[in-house]
Design a protein around this motif. Sequence first.
Motif, PDB file in Angstrom:
ATOM      1  N   ALA A   1       7.996  22.804   2.651  1.00 20.40           N
ATOM      2  CA  ALA A   1       6.805  22.925   3.491  1.00 20.40           C
ATOM      3  C   ALA A   1       6.443  24.393   3.683  1.00 20.40           C
ATOM      4  CB  ALA A   1       7.054  22.268   4.849  1.00 20.40           C
ATOM      5  N   GLN A   2       5.217  24.634   4.110  1.00 25.64           N
ATOM      6  CA  GLN A   2       4.761  25.996   4.384  1.00 25.64           C
ATOM      7  C   GLN A   2       5.266  26.451   5.752  1.00 25.64           C
ATOM      8  OE1 GLN A   2       2.970  28.178   2.533  1.00 25.64           O
ATOM      9  NE2 GLN A   2       3.173  26.764   0.826  1.00 25.64           N
ATOM     10  N   TRP A   3       5.439  27.742   5.914  1.00 27.43           N
ATOM     11  CA  TRP A   3       5.899  28.313   7.191  1.00 27.43           C
ATOM     12  C   TRP A   3       4.910  28.040   8.308  1.00 27.43           C
ATOM     13  CZ3 TRP A   3      10.189  31.232   8.628  1.00 27.43           C
ATOM     14  CH2 TRP A   3      11.099  31.494   7.613  1.00 27.43           C
ATOM     15  N   GLY A   4       3.621  28.156   8.029  1.00 35.21           N
ATOM     16  CA  GLY A   4       2.618  28.027   9.081  1.00 35.21           C
ATOM     17  C   GLY A   4       2.161  26.615   9.357  1.00 35.21           C
ATOM     18  N   ALA A   5       2.709  25.624   8.669  1.00 38.66           N
ATOM     19  CA  ALA A   5       2.290  24.243   8.870  1.00 38.66           C
ATOM     20  C   ALA A   5       2.792  23.736  10.217  1.00 38.66           C
ATOM     21  CB  ALA A   5       2.824  23.360   7.753  1.00 38.66           C
ATOM     22  N   PRO A   6       1.910  23.095  11.010  1.00 35.63           N
ATOM     23  CA  PRO A   6       2.352  22.587  12.316  1.00 35.63           C
ATOM     24  C   PRO A   6       3.319  21.414  12.149  1.00 35.63           C
ATOM     25  CG  PRO A   6       0.080  21.955  11.909  1.00 35.63           C
ATOM     26  CD  PRO A   6       0.479  22.868  10.798  1.00 35.63           C
ATOM     27  N   GLN A   7       4.218  21.262  13.113  1.00 35.87           N
ATOM     28  CA  GLN A   7       5.181  20.159  13.070  1.00 35.87           C
ATOM     29  C   GLN A   7       4.469  18.805  13.194  1.00 35.87           C
ATOM     30  OE1 GLN A   7       8.484  20.290  12.652  1.00 35.87           O
ATOM     31  NE2 GLN A   7       8.607  22.518  12.550  1.00 35.87           N
ATOM     32  N   THR A   8       3.525  18.704  14.125  1.00 37.80           N
ATOM     33  CA  THR A   8       2.752  17.472  14.322  1.00 37.80           C
ATOM     34  C   THR A   8       1.270  17.832  14.271  1.00 37.80           C
ATOM     35  OG1 THR A   8       2.889  17.783  16.694  1.00 37.80           O
ATOM     36  CG2 THR A   8       4.509  16.320  15.706  1.00 37.80           C
ATOM     37  N   PRO A   9       0.607  17.630  13.138  1.00 36.46           N
ATOM     38  CA  PRO A   9      -0.793  18.051  13.016  1.00 36.46           C
ATOM     39  C   PRO A   9      -1.782  17.153  13.745  1.00 36.46           C
ATOM     40  CG  PRO A   9      -0.033  17.086  10.966  1.00 36.46           C
ATOM     41  CD  PRO A   9       1.155  17.172  11.876  1.00 36.46           C
ATOM     42  N   ASN A  10      -1.419  15.916  14.108  1.00 37.70           N
ATOM     43  CA  ASN A  10      -2.308  14.986  14.827  1.00 37.70           C
ATOM     44  C   ASN A  10      -3.641  14.815  14.103  1.00 37.70           C
ATOM     45  OD1 ASN A  10      -0.433  14.586  16.917  1.00 37.70           O
ATOM     46  ND2 ASN A  10      -1.138  16.434  17.946  1.00 37.70           N
ATOM     47  N   LEU A  11      -3.613  14.575  12.803  1.00 42.28           N
ATOM     48  CA  LEU A  11      -4.844  14.491  12.022  1.00 42.28           C
ATOM     49  C   LEU A  11      -5.698  13.296  12.398  1.00 42.28           C
ATOM     50  CD1 LEU A  11      -3.705  15.629   8.484  1.00 42.28           C
ATOM     51  CD2 LEU A  11      -5.000  16.882  10.187  1.00 42.28           C
TER      52      LEU A  11
END
Length: 86
Positions: free
Chosen positions: A40-50
């Motif tokens: 995964a990317q470093w800046g990706a949120p844990q829970t994006p709530n898309l």
Amino acid sequence: MPIGPITMFAIYIVCWWVVLFAVLPVGTSREVHEPPTDGAQWGAPQTPNLKRKFITTTWVSALVWLLVMVLVYIGWMPLPDLAPPV
């Protein structure tokens, strides 16, 4: 000049995408993450709530679209006539 349903739908789609990019960063934090081990990317949120963001985008863009349609119909924001001259 009346506006057709395809033009109205196209304006809604543009409003939806603009609102989506405004809503996506809402709710993300600048917390420090552990180094990712799963690719995964470093800046990706844990829970994006898309799902919640897409629902919010849909109703907010409907309000923006309604405002745009009112401004077009009262003449404050006229659409250009793109028909070729006869």
